[in-house]
Design a protein around this motif. Sequence first.
Motif, PDB file in Angstrom:
ATOM      1  N   ALA A   1       0.818  -1.210   0.000  1.00 26.24           N
ATOM      2  CA  ALA A   1       0.000   0.000   0.000  1.00 26.24           C
ATOM      3  C   ALA A   1       0.855   1.265   0.000  1.00 26.24           C
ATOM      4  O   ALA A   1       0.566   2.222  -0.732  1.00 26.24           O
ATOM      5  N   LEU A   2       1.914   1.278   0.792  1.00 23.96           N
ATOM      6  CA  LEU A   2       2.761   2.476   0.858  1.00 23.96           C
ATOM      7  C   LEU A   2       3.388   2.783  -0.493  1.00 23.96           C
ATOM      8  O   LEU A   2       3.447   3.942  -0.919  1.00 23.96           O
ATOM      9  N   SER A   3       3.843   1.758  -1.198  1.00 23.96           N
ATOM     10  CA  SER A   3       4.452   1.977  -2.515  1.00 23.96           C
ATOM     11  C   SER A   3       3.409   2.405  -3.545  1.00 23.96           C
ATOM     12  O   SER A   3       3.673   3.257  -4.396  1.00 23.96           O
ATOM     13  N   VAL A   4       2.226   1.804  -3.468  1.00 27.34           N
ATOM     14  CA  VAL A   4       1.149   2.188  -4.384  1.00 27.34           C
ATOM     15  C   VAL A   4       0.776   3.658  -4.163  1.00 27.34           C
ATOM     16  O   VAL A   4       0.658   4.441  -5.121  1.00 27.34           O
ATOM     17  N   LEU A   5       0.610   4.046  -2.921  1.00 19.88           N
ATOM     18  CA  LEU A   5       0.259   5.434  -2.618  1.00 19.88           C
ATOM     19  C   LEU A   5       1.360   6.385  -3.065  1.00 19.88           C
ATOM     20  O   LEU A   5       1.088   7.491  -3.545  1.00 19.88           O
ATOM     21  N   GLY A   6       2.620   5.953  -2.918  1.00 21.71           N
ATOM     22  CA  GLY A   6       3.724   6.788  -3.375  1.00 21.71           C
ATOM     23  C   GLY A   6       3.667   7.022  -4.874  1.00 21.71           C
ATOM     24  O   GLY A   6       3.905   8.149  -5.352  1.00 21.71           O
ATOM     25  N   ALA A   7       3.347   5.973  -5.645  1.00 19.81           N
ATOM     26  CA  ALA A   7       3.244   6.123  -7.098  1.00 19.81           C
ATOM     27  C   ALA A   7       2.083   7.026  -7.486  1.00 19.81           C
ATOM     28  O   ALA A   7       2.200   7.853  -8.409  1.00 19.81           O
ATOM     29  N   ILE A   8       0.966   6.893  -6.791  1.00 21.29           N
ATOM     30  CA  ILE A   8      -0.189   7.759  -7.066  1.00 21.29           C
ATOM     31  C   ILE A   8       0.182   9.212  -6.803  1.00 21.29           C
ATOM     32  O   ILE A   8      -0.163  10.123  -7.570  1.00 21.29           O
ATOM     33  N   GLN A   9       0.909   9.433  -5.741  1.00 24.18           N
ATOM     34  CA  GLN A   9       1.332  10.786  -5.396  1.00 24.18           C
ATOM     35  C   GLN A   9       2.280  11.346  -6.455  1.00 24.18           C
ATOM     36  O   GLN A   9       2.159  12.513  -6.857  1.00 24.18           O
ATOM     37  N   GLU A  10       3.195  10.517  -6.933  1.00 23.99           N
ATOM     38  CA  GLU A  10       4.134  10.961  -7.965  1.00 23.99           C
ATOM     39  C   GLU A  10       3.414  11.348  -9.252  1.00 23.99           C
ATOM     40  O   GLU A  10       3.836  12.247  -9.988  1.00 23.99           O
ATOM     41  N   LEU A  11       2.312  10.651  -9.547  1.00 23.71           N
ATOM     42  CA  LEU A  11       1.510  10.958 -10.736  1.00 23.71           C
ATOM     43  C   LEU A  11       0.607  12.172 -10.529  1.00 23.71           C
ATOM     44  O   LEU A  11      -0.090  12.603 -11.456  1.00 23.71           O
ATOM     45  N   GLU A  12       0.592  12.703  -9.318  1.00 23.59           N
ATOM     46  CA  GLU A  12      -0.216  13.867  -8.954  1.00 23.59           C
ATOM     47  C   GLU A  12      -1.708  13.605  -9.188  1.00 23.59           C
ATOM     48  O   GLU A  12      -2.457  14.457  -9.680  1.00 23.59           O
ATOM     49  N   LEU A  13      -2.114  12.392  -8.804  1.00 25.73           N
ATOM     50  CA  LEU A  13      -3.516  12.026  -8.892  1.00 25.73           C
ATOM     51  C   LEU A  13      -4.168  12.125  -7.528  1.00 25.73           C
ATOM     52  O   LEU A  13      -3.499  12.027  -6.494  1.00 25.73           O
ATOM     53  N   ALA A  14      -5.471  12.309  -7.537  1.00 30.81           N
ATOM     54  CA  ALA A  14      -6.215  12.470  -6.289  1.00 30.81           C
ATOM     55  C   ALA A  14      -6.979  11.195  -5.952  1.00 30.81           C
ATOM     56  O   ALA A  14      -7.510  10.514  -6.834  1.00 30.81           O
ATOM     57  N   ILE A  15      -7.025  10.880  -4.672  1.00 35.32           N
ATOM     58  CA  ILE A  15      -7.844   9.784  -4.138  1.00 35.32           C
ATOM     59  C   ILE A  15      -9.017  10.415  -3.391  1.00 35.32           C
ATOM     60  O   ILE A  15      -8.811  11.242  -2.511  1.00 35.32           O
ATOM     61  N   PRO A  16     -10.259  10.055  -3.716  1.00 38.09           N
ATOM     62  CA  PRO A  16     -10.706   9.099  -4.734  1.00 38.09           C
ATOM     63  C   PRO A  16     -11.119   9.760  -6.050  1.00 38.09           C
ATOM     64  O   PRO A  16     -11.715   9.102  -6.899  1.00 38.09           O
ATOM     65  N   GLY A  17     -10.802  11.055  -6.234  1.00 32.82           N
ATOM     66  CA  GLY A  17     -11.270  11.758  -7.414  1.00 32.82           C
ATOM     67  C   GLY A  17     -10.792  11.147  -8.718  1.00 32.82           C
ATOM     68  O   GLY A  17     -11.557  11.031  -9.675  1.00 32.82           O
ATOM     69  N   ASP A  18      -9.512  10.741  -8.760  1.00 35.26           N
ATOM     70  CA  ASP A  18      -8.951  10.145  -9.972  1.00 35.26           C
ATOM     71  C   ASP A  18      -8.883   8.625  -9.902  1.00 35.26           C
ATOM     72  O   ASP A  18      -9.060   7.951 -10.916  1.00 35.26           O
ATOM     73  N   VAL A  19      -8.597   8.095  -8.748  1.00 33.40           N
ATOM     74  CA  VAL A  19      -8.502   6.653  -8.579  1.00 33.40           C
ATOM     75  C   VAL A  19      -8.887   6.304  -7.149  1.00 33.40           C
ATOM     76  O   VAL A  19      -8.513   6.998  -6.200  1.00 33.40           O
ATOM     77  N   SER A  20      -9.665   5.255  -6.997  1.00 32.63           N
ATOM     78  CA  SER A  20     -10.042   4.794  -5.660  1.00 32.63           C
ATOM     79  C   SER A  20      -8.996   3.809  -5.146  1.00 32.63           C
ATOM     80  O   SER A  20      -8.197   3.247  -5.913  1.00 32.63           O
ATOM     81  N   PHE A  21      -9.019   3.577  -3.839  1.00 36.44           N
ATOM     82  CA  PHE A  21      -7.975   2.741  -3.233  1.00 36.44           C
ATOM     83  C   PHE A  21      -8.552   1.971  -2.043  1.00 36.44           C
ATOM     84  O   PHE A  21      -9.327   2.508  -1.247  1.00 36.44           O
ATOM     85  N   LEU A  22      -8.145   0.693  -1.954  1.00 36.56           N
ATOM     86  CA  LEU A  22      -8.539  -0.175  -0.837  1.00 36.56           C
ATOM     87  C   LEU A  22      -7.344  -1.054  -0.501  1.00 36.56           C
ATOM     88  O   LEU A  22      -6.607  -1.482  -1.399  1.00 36.56           O
ATOM     89  N   MET A  23      -7.139  -1.344   0.772  1.00 31.91           N
ATOM     90  CA  MET A  23      -6.001  -2.177   1.167  1.00 31.91           C
ATOM     91  C   MET A  23      -6.399  -3.170   2.256  1.00 31.91           C
ATOM     92  O   MET A  23      -7.384  -2.976   2.981  1.00 31.91           O
ATOM     93  N   TYR A  24      -5.624  -4.229   2.353  1.00 29.09           N
ATOM     94  CA  TYR A  24      -5.794  -5.215   3.415  1.00 29.09           C
ATOM     95  C   TYR A  24      -4.971  -4.799   4.633  1.00 29.09           C
ATOM     96  O   TYR A  24      -3.828  -4.371   4.503  1.00 29.09           O
ATOM     97  N   ASP A  25      -5.595  -4.938   5.792  1.00 29.30           N
ATOM     98  CA  ASP A  25      -5.059  -4.628   7.120  1.00 29.30           C
ATOM     99  C   ASP A  25      -5.269  -3.162   7.468  1.00 29.30           C
ATOM    100  O   ASP A  25      -5.196  -2.276   6.602  1.00 29.30           O
ATOM    101  N   ASP A  26      -5.531  -2.947   8.748  1.00 31.58           N
ATOM    102  CA  ASP A  26      -5.855  -1.623   9.262  1.00 31.58           C
ATOM    103  C   ASP A  26      -4.785  -1.220  10.261  1.00 31.58           C
ATOM    104  O   ASP A  26      -4.684  -1.787  11.345  1.00 31.58           O
ATOM    105  N   PHE A  27      -3.955  -0.255   9.877  1.00 30.56           N
ATOM    106  CA  PHE A  27      -2.919   0.252  10.764  1.00 30.56           C
ATOM    107  C   PHE A  27      -3.207   1.715  11.070  1.00 30.56           C
ATOM    108  O   PHE A  27      -3.954   2.379  10.340  1.00 30.56           O
ATOM    109  N   ALA A  28      -2.596   2.242  12.118  1.00 28.55           N
ATOM    110  CA  ALA A  28      -2.900   3.604  12.554  1.00 28.55           C
ATOM    111  C   ALA A  28      -2.708   4.621  11.434  1.00 28.55           C
ATOM    112  O   ALA A  28      -3.504   5.565  11.283  1.00 28.55           O
ATOM    113  N   TRP A  29      -1.681   4.435  10.605  1.00 32.63           N
ATOM    114  CA  TRP A  29      -1.408   5.439   9.582  1.00 32.63           C
ATOM    115  C   TRP A  29      -2.499   5.514   8.518  1.00 32.63           C
ATOM    116  O   TRP A  29      -2.620   6.537   7.832  1.00 32.63           O
ATOM    117  N   THR A  30      -3.301   4.456   8.369  1.00 32.29           N
ATOM    118  CA  THR A  30      -4.355   4.490   7.354  1.00 32.29           C
ATOM    119  C   THR A  30      -5.445   5.494   7.702  1.00 32.29           C
ATOM    120  O   THR A  30      -6.241   5.863   6.838  1.00 32.29           O
TER     121      THR A  30
END
Length: 381
Positions: free
Chosen positions: A270-299
């Motif tokens: 998830a961290l790497s995926v979010l990093g790539a989305i950020q590099e592409l300057e895309l918005a969540i969820p406006g440009d792409v939606s996102f879901l991940m397995y496991d719930d950690f405090a940073w989410t």
Amino acid sequence: MSSNGFRGRDITVADVAKAAQVSKAQAARALGNYGAVSDDVRERVLAAAEELSYRPNELARSMNTGKSHTIGVVVGDIENPHFGLATRGITDTAKKSGYNVILVNTDEERAAEVDAIQVLLDKRVDGLIVAPASSTETKHLQRVHESGRPLVLLDRAANGVSAEVIAVDMAGISYEATRYLLHSGHRRIAFISTLKTDSPFSAETQVDSSQISERLDGMRRAFAEQELAFPYDLVRLDAGNAESIRNITRELLLRADPATVLVASDGLIALSVLGAIQELELAIPGDVSFLMYDDFAWTRLTTPPLTVIAQPVYDMGVAAATALIRQIDGRKAFETASGLHARLIKRGSVGSPRAKSPSRPGTVTGPAPADYLLTSVSDLA
């Protein structure tokens, strides 16, 4: 201990017996908490042991009792917070029962797992908790189970091994999550996993992990129920490292028929995926939606907070250790996995799919980086 003449050597039972003015046999029974010994003798022996800073010889004790009071734990990637939290549950539970834990990381390599298990058996661990690197190549686990050595499988099943498995039903929660994405309007749903594979995923692919297999089965069931074609071209396995995951993410989002939602199979991905989305300057969820397995405090610290499939990971570790200790003690097994269920937690990272940009065919566009994540993904890694 120089005043007692013990500098440079370990304190023995004989030393404790002499200080307590009892026989060596009495001291051994008092220190080992077995056999008949009077309260007076026990108190004198324990006081002497404390005064001399006596520590038992675990190797000698294991040879006498046949138990090392040690549990071996083998996991694929201790850097993955999922396994870190599960291991915490194991160690907390083991400690309460008087067991130490030896942890081995295998990097999800079956050969490393085989070696790790042999090393732990050579160290005479009383039992093993293993998260199998492979759910199909399991002969080494079959041998352990058939030998009578207590064995519990964590997070994943192993074909041909009838050992107790502590895991959550992934097919059911994956089905529920995929239905939610489909009802939100998504059809191009991508799934990213580090599971090693030799070829692109297809309908005929035999997945070498019960966890990933169940997740994909749940997704396919939801698509089939809606009579929709499953997007096999958006399933990405073998996402080996952070750069590979970023490249995969960029490819999924910049292709002619891009993914509209990305599903990460664990927190590290998830961290790497979010990093790539950020590099592409895309918005969540406006440009792409996102879901991940496991719930950690940073989410919950990103903007928007992330939609997750939360597993009771710590409780899984507790259940695995409890099940193993029951086996070691010769007690009857019970359904330790009852009550272990995953939950879909809907936050703000899933929205309706956005149409392709007419100015850049085959891509998606988004606002300036300031409108994307207020929390830097790199700071969360």
